[in-house]
Write a protein that holds these residues in place. Structure first.
Motif, PDB file in Angstrom:
ATOM      1  N   ARG A 187     -75.368   9.499  22.522  1.00 23.99           N
ATOM      2  CA  ARG A 187     -74.791   9.810  21.163  1.00 23.99           C
ATOM      3  C   ARG A 187     -73.473   8.939  20.918  1.00 23.99           C
ATOM      4  O   ARG A 187     -72.817   8.959  21.898  1.00 23.99           O
ATOM      5  CB  ARG A 187     -74.543  11.276  20.814  1.00 23.99           C
ATOM      6  CG  ARG A 187     -73.814  11.471  19.435  1.00 23.99           C
ATOM      7  CD  ARG A 187     -73.420  12.866  19.327  1.00 23.99           C
ATOM      8  NE  ARG A 187     -72.374  13.432  20.252  1.00 23.99           N
ATOM      9  CZ  ARG A 187     -71.062  13.304  20.097  1.00 23.99           C
ATOM     10  NH1 ARG A 187     -70.552  12.836  18.879  1.00 23.99           N
ATOM     11  NH2 ARG A 187     -70.362  13.752  20.965  1.00 23.99           N
ATOM     12  N   PRO A 188     -73.387   7.930  19.986  1.00 27.58           N
ATOM     13  CA  PRO A 188     -72.101   7.184  19.884  1.00 27.58           C
ATOM     14  C   PRO A 188     -71.289   8.200  19.029  1.00 27.58           C
ATOM     15  O   PRO A 188     -71.578   9.163  18.492  1.00 27.58           O
ATOM     16  CB  PRO A 188     -72.554   6.212  18.921  1.00 27.58           C
ATOM     17  CG  PRO A 188     -73.751   6.451  18.395  1.00 27.58           C
ATOM     18  CD  PRO A 188     -74.551   7.481  19.216  1.00 27.58           C
ATOM     19  N   GLN A 226     -72.590  10.692  31.636  1.00 24.40           N
ATOM     20  CA  GLN A 226     -71.926   9.193  31.288  1.00 24.40           C
ATOM     21  C   GLN A 226     -71.189   9.202  30.226  1.00 24.40           C
ATOM     22  O   GLN A 226     -71.531   9.899  29.132  1.00 24.40           O
ATOM     23  CB  GLN A 226     -72.770   8.115  31.802  1.00 24.40           C
ATOM     24  CG  GLN A 226     -73.583   8.201  32.940  1.00 24.40           C
ATOM     25  CD  GLN A 226     -74.720   7.415  32.812  1.00 24.40           C
ATOM     26  OE1 GLN A 226     -74.691   6.295  32.295  1.00 24.40           O
ATOM     27  NE2 GLN A 226     -76.006   7.529  33.698  1.00 24.40           N
ATOM     28  N   VAL A 227     -70.206   8.493  30.001  1.00 23.47           N
ATOM     29  CA  VAL A 227     -69.510   8.135  28.817  1.00 23.47           C
ATOM     30  C   VAL A 227     -69.126   6.459  29.164  1.00 23.47           C
ATOM     31  O   VAL A 227     -68.737   6.072  30.073  1.00 23.47           O
ATOM     32  CB  VAL A 227     -68.254   8.948  28.498  1.00 23.47           C
ATOM     33  CG1 VAL A 227     -67.399   7.848  27.481  1.00 23.47           C
ATOM     34  CG2 VAL A 227     -68.421  10.005  28.346  1.00 23.47           C
ATOM     35  N   GLY A 229     -79.834   6.273  33.168  1.00 27.74           N
ATOM     36  CA  GLY A 229     -80.206   6.214  34.429  1.00 27.74           C
ATOM     37  C   GLY A 229     -79.337   5.143  35.549  1.00 27.74           C
ATOM     38  O   GLY A 229     -79.783   5.039  36.536  1.00 27.74           O
ATOM     39  N   ARG A 230     -78.397   4.565  34.965  1.00 23.19           N
ATOM     40  CA  ARG A 230     -77.167   3.794  35.741  1.00 23.19           C
ATOM     41  C   ARG A 230     -76.432   4.350  36.857  1.00 23.19           C
ATOM     42  O   ARG A 230     -76.631   3.950  37.757  1.00 23.19           O
ATOM     43  CB  ARG A 230     -76.362   2.966  34.772  1.00 23.19           C
ATOM     44  CG  ARG A 230     -76.784   2.050  33.732  1.00 23.19           C
ATOM     45  CD  ARG A 230     -77.543   0.728  34.397  1.00 23.19           C
ATOM     46  NE  ARG A 230     -76.531   0.109  35.183  1.00 23.19           N
ATOM     47  CZ  ARG A 230     -76.036  -0.923  34.561  1.00 23.19           C
ATOM     48  NH1 ARG A 230     -76.231  -1.551  33.263  1.00 23.19           N
ATOM     49  NH2 ARG A 230     -75.028  -1.810  35.140  1.00 23.19           N
ATOM     50  N   ALA A 260     -67.340   4.913  21.308  1.00 25.38           N
ATOM     51  CA  ALA A 260     -67.756   5.282  22.859  1.00 25.38           C
ATOM     52  C   ALA A 260     -69.055   5.783  22.699  1.00 25.38           C
ATOM     53  O   ALA A 260     -69.566   6.167  21.458  1.00 25.38           O
ATOM     54  CB  ALA A 260     -67.134   6.232  23.668  1.00 25.38           C
ATOM     55  N   VAL A 261     -69.845   5.707  23.651  1.00 24.11           N
ATOM     56  CA  VAL A 261     -71.412   6.165  23.760  1.00 24.11           C
ATOM     57  C   VAL A 261     -71.393   7.284  24.869  1.00 24.11           C
ATOM     58  O   VAL A 261     -70.949   7.234  25.937  1.00 24.11           O
ATOM     59  CB  VAL A 261     -72.262   5.255  24.035  1.00 24.11           C
ATOM     60  CG1 VAL A 261     -73.744   5.735  23.952  1.00 24.11           C
ATOM     61  CG2 VAL A 261     -72.144   4.031  23.017  1.00 24.11           C
ATOM     62  N   GLU A 262     -72.122   8.600  24.623  1.00 21.38           N
ATOM     63  CA  GLU A 262     -72.051   9.602  25.572  1.00 21.38           C
ATOM     64  C   GLU A 262     -73.582   9.436  25.851  1.00 21.38           C
ATOM     65  O   GLU A 262     -74.480   9.503  24.895  1.00 21.38           O
ATOM     66  CB  GLU A 262     -71.564  10.815  24.675  1.00 21.38           C
ATOM     67  CG  GLU A 262     -71.785  12.236  25.799  1.00 21.38           C
ATOM     68  CD  GLU A 262     -71.294  13.310  24.689  1.00 21.38           C
ATOM     69  OE1 GLU A 262     -70.649  14.209  25.665  1.00 21.38           O
ATOM     70  OE2 GLU A 262     -72.185  13.652  23.802  1.00 21.38           O
ATOM     71  N   VAL A 263     -73.905   9.754  27.161  1.00 19.82           N
ATOM     72  CA  VAL A 263     -75.166   9.639  27.726  1.00 19.82           C
ATOM     73  C   VAL A 263     -75.122  10.873  28.439  1.00 19.82           C
ATOM     74  O   VAL A 263     -74.523  11.208  29.493  1.00 19.82           O
ATOM     75  CB  VAL A 263     -75.518   8.499  28.600  1.00 19.82           C
ATOM     76  CG1 VAL A 263     -76.836   8.932  29.031  1.00 19.82           C
ATOM     77  CG2 VAL A 263     -75.444   7.227  27.873  1.00 19.82           C
TER      78      VAL A 263
END
Length: 273
Positions: free
Chosen positions: A256-257, A212-213, A206-207, A266-269
């Motif tokens: 998901r990292p 997002q990544v 929600g940022r 990295a982390v995928e949102v």
């Protein structure tokens, strides 16, 4: 200088990597000329191309014949992918090398050895089209990721810093790839050069609108450059499709990292529609 046809009859090279990072290539070939093994860098977008790295192939093995070339730890190869070729003479057409046996046992526990700055890594591997190449990393400092725990909507990363030292104000950061000014900071738990941190995924969702990544970094000290967190110090050249973590639903997003094509964390949102 052109390249030869890349058929099934291409010569093969066996390779062995020792604990010091020295790579020995062996080619089952007799030659009365001045053969060389050429490591040719692949072109990286918007980056100058490093020069080809040439290694002399010299006879070895006594009556059994064959040629050997040694890639010493220094000078370090520029970060990227290097394709391996045989040149039977200095001005001969380059021939792609097929992989033979690859002895990478010395790399398996590479994360346990202290690495000075710059951190230089090389991993011989087989390309998707079946040829021999070397994946190289070269970084002033590196944070090697180890165990990654997912629980209760959080990610806990265990890692070791190489090539630098942790200060009392060191911190981990997740930085939004599409806007580098947007970061989330997390305190460390440290013991020597080993550290861990826990990132609640709810702080990432929600940022900003849309998918997002977030890329993972360590800041060793308040005024120090960021150090990428990744996993480079073993025998895997490409980790993205090997180390696959489950996706977690956090609020209105799926998180998901993962490891990038450069083996960085990295982390995928992904927003749930």
């Amino acid at each position: 200088m052109s390249t030869a046809a890349q058929g099934a009859g291409a010569p093969r090279a066996h390779c062995t990597v020792d604990a010091d990072g020295r790579t020995t290539f062996r080619v089952a070939l007799r030659s009365a000329g001045r053969p060389r093994l050429a490591l040719v860098p692949r072109t990286r977008k918007n980056a100058p191309e490093p020069p080809t790295h040439l290694l002399d192939l010299e006879p070895h093995g006594g009556d059994e014949g064959g040629l050997r070339a040694v890639l010493d730890p220094l000078p370090a190869l520029a970060e990227g992918r290097w394709d391996a070729y045989l040149m039977r003479e200095p001005d001969a057409v380059r021939e792609r090398l097929r992989p033979g046996l690859r002895d990478l046992r010395a790399l398996v526990d590479g994360s346990l050895r202290e690495r000075p700055s710059p951190v230089a890594v090389r991993v011989p591997y087989v390309t998707k089209d079946g040829f021999l190449a070397v994946r190289a990393w070269l970084r002033a400092a590196h944070a090697e990721a180890g165990r990654l725990d997912l629980a209760d909507g959080t990610m806990t990363v265990h890692a070791r810093l190489h090539g630098a030292e942790l200060s009392d104000d060191a911190a981990a950061l997740l930085r939004l790839r599409s806007d580098r000014s947007t970061t989330c900071s997390f305190p460390l738990r440290t013991e020597g050069g080993v550290f861990s941190f826990t990132a609640p995924f709810g702080e990432l969702t929600g940022r900003t609108p849309g998918d997002q990544v977030w890329d993972a970094f360590l800041r060793p000290a308040a005024d120090a450059p960021l150090v990428r967190i990744g996993r480079l110090l073993d025998d895997l050249a490409d980790r993205k499709t090997v180390c696959v973590y489950p996706a977690l639903t956090v609020g209105e997003a799926v998180v998901r990292p993962y490891y990038t094509v450069d083996n960085d964390l990295a982390v995928e949102v992904t927003a749930v529609h």
